[in-house]
Design a protein around this motif. Structure first.
Motif, PDB file in Angstrom:
ATOM      1  N   SER A   9      -2.031  17.996 -31.294  1.00 39.36           N
ATOM      2  CA  SER A   9      -1.552  16.711 -31.797  1.00 39.36           C
ATOM      3  C   SER A   9      -0.280  16.317 -31.046  1.00 39.36           C
ATOM      4  O   SER A   9       0.149  17.001 -30.112  1.00 39.36           O
ATOM      5  CB  SER A   9      -1.250  16.803 -33.300  1.00 39.36           C
ATOM      6  OG  SER A   9      -0.093  17.610 -33.516  1.00 39.36           O
ATOM      7  N   GLU A  11       2.543  16.199 -32.715  1.00 37.83           N
ATOM      8  CA  GLU A  11       3.639  16.717 -33.527  1.00 37.83           C
ATOM      9  C   GLU A  11       4.718  17.279 -32.599  1.00 37.83           C
ATOM     10  O   GLU A  11       4.411  17.905 -31.580  1.00 37.83           O
ATOM     11  CB  GLU A  11       3.146  17.815 -34.471  1.00 37.83           C
ATOM     12  CG  GLU A  11       2.138  17.342 -35.515  1.00 37.83           C
ATOM     13  CD  GLU A  11       2.747  16.435 -36.561  1.00 37.83           C
ATOM     14  OE1 GLU A  11       3.990  16.312 -36.610  1.00 37.83           O
ATOM     15  OE2 GLU A  11       1.982  15.827 -37.329  1.00 37.83           O
ATOM     16  N   ASP A  41      -1.999  12.397 -34.731  1.00 42.77           N
ATOM     17  CA  ASP A  41      -0.810  12.452 -35.578  1.00 42.77           C
ATOM     18  C   ASP A  41       0.396  12.949 -34.776  1.00 42.77           C
ATOM     19  O   ASP A  41       0.252  13.691 -33.804  1.00 42.77           O
ATOM     20  CB  ASP A  41      -1.023  13.415 -36.756  1.00 42.77           C
ATOM     21  CG  ASP A  41      -2.246  13.054 -37.589  1.00 42.77           C
ATOM     22  OD1 ASP A  41      -2.746  11.939 -37.419  1.00 42.77           O
ATOM     23  OD2 ASP A  41      -2.687  13.894 -38.387  1.00 42.77           O
ATOM     24  N   GLY A  42       1.594  12.568 -35.231  1.00 40.93           N
ATOM     25  CA  GLY A  42       2.803  13.154 -34.672  1.00 40.93           C
ATOM     26  C   GLY A  42       3.804  12.145 -34.157  1.00 40.93           C
ATOM     27  O   GLY A  42       3.443  11.090 -33.617  1.00 40.93           O
TER      28      GLY A  42
END
Length: 383
Positions: A9, A11, A41-42
């Motif tokens: 990801s 993140e 995501d992230g």
């Protein structure tokens, strides 16, 4: 040459940041370097994904809690579709995925080049867990085709942990920054002190997780700093609430600033006086390279076999043993006497640029492909 990089990801993480930086550099040099993301995501997506094409599987549900299993399930299909010549395993946490690809794809799996991104000694582990971990490391040499260490001393560390890998180890200084960032930090003019500010402005950057042992830093700061000193911590993570509570318990919450995650915390380093790192274990911490570029005095734990070499064998940092609260607090108490050789600090930081690393990585991929028996590119039976 087509090099496929796979990441869970966006993140925040040093491994992911460096991998994304390398992918951009390879593409800029005309290399076919596809990127496979487990999910989008992230916080780094906004700062590092702009204009960066990548493949991501459809998300039938939230997969963050099972990101490794999700990657193992989704990556084989991407490999079959993209038919890369080699896979780039960006760090220690991804080697389980690399093993799974060798098992699932067999002779169809491309050669794997893995960067050793973290300490292999892991003295923070309890004895039974460390025993298992050491056995797991021994297996690596049988499914990874070539290993990259991030600083000279890591060659011996990798060889000791994975004896069968001897002869398949290269050292490439970790591309923590690009040349422009290094020079920008070196020449930056920091925020001027306020008229009534006489204390030392300490700063730390890192994920608020157990590995970073920020609790040790806070206790050492509470014991060694003066009432006029301040500590700014950039980063976020699962321990934030506990650490803020600890601050209140130690009576230093009015002198500790929690800056949270920001896109480019390194750009603020010239505003401070001393950089702190209290990790229990690291590989080659990119934040130390950033502090070197900014010319800050550094107080850090010996959290890596490479810390001495990274900091000019004691000339560019005050190093204390991991977990040594007395040593860390004493160094903080004496921080006012620290001075940094900015010329030597800059020279060291310039070793760790993506411009230098990109070419070295590509040469390593080419060498690995020449030395590895040609893998079967006929994926028809897997399509």
């Amino acid at each position: 040459m087509r090099i496929l990089t796979f990441l869970h990801s966006f993140e925040p993480g040093g491994v992911e940041r460096v991998a994304l930086r390398l992918v951009r550099a390879w593409r800029a040099e005309g290399i076919d370097a596809p990127l496979f993301m487990g999910r989008t995501d992230g916080a780094m997506r906004d700062e590092m994904a702009d204009g960066l094409d990548y493949a991501v599987p459809r998300q039938p549900f939230s997969t963050g809690w099972m990101e490794t299993l999700w990657m193992i399930a989704m990556l084989p299909r991407a490999i079959v579709k993209l038919r890369p010549d080699a896979l780039f395993c960006a760090g220690n946490s991804y080697t389980i995925v690399a093993l799974a690809m060798k098992l699932l794809l067999g002779r169809h799996c491309p050669p794997i080049l893995a960067k050793v991104s973290n300490d292999l000694e892991r003295r923070d582990m309890i004895a039974p867990v460390r025993w298992v971990y050491r056995r797991w490391l021994l297996l690596h040499a049988h499914f990874v085709d070539h290993f990259i260490g991030m600083e000279g001393p890591m060659a011996g560390e990798i060889a000791a942990a994975m004896p069968a890998a001897i002869g398949r180890i290269s050292i490439i200084p970790d591309p923590a920054l690009d040349e422009a960032q290094v020079m920008r930090l070196h020449h930056a003019v920091g925020r001027a002190r306020e008229a009534d500010q006489k204390g030392i402005r300490f700063v730390a950057i890192g994920r608020l997780a157990a590995q970073k042992n920020v609790a040790l830093m806070l206790r050492a700061f509470a014991r060694g700093a003066t009432a006029l000193d301040s500590l700014t911590v950039y980063g976020d993570g699962p321990e934030r609430a506990l650490l803020m509570t600890l601050c209140r318990d130690l009576g230093i919450d009015d002198r500790v600033i929690w800056a949270g995650h920001v896109p480019d915390p390194a750009s603020g380093l010239p505003d401070f006086d001393v950089f702190l790192l209290s990790s229990d274990y690291e590989g080659v911490p990119a934040v130390i390279v950033e502090a070197l570029a900014a010319g800050l005095p550094i107080i850090a734990t010996r959290c890596s076999v490479s810390m001495a070499a990274l900091t000019g064998h004691g000339a560019l940092a005050h190093l204390v043993a991991t977990g040594d609260m007395e040593g860390l607090s004493a160094a903080i108490c004496d921080a006012g006497s620290l001075r940094q050789d900015r010329v030597a600090s800059l020279a060291q930081a310039r070793r760790f640029t993506v411009e230098r690393a990109s070419h070295a990585y590509l040469a390593c991929f080419q060498s690995t492909l020449r030395q590895t028996p040609v893998h079967q590119n006929n994926f028809a039976c897997l399509d």
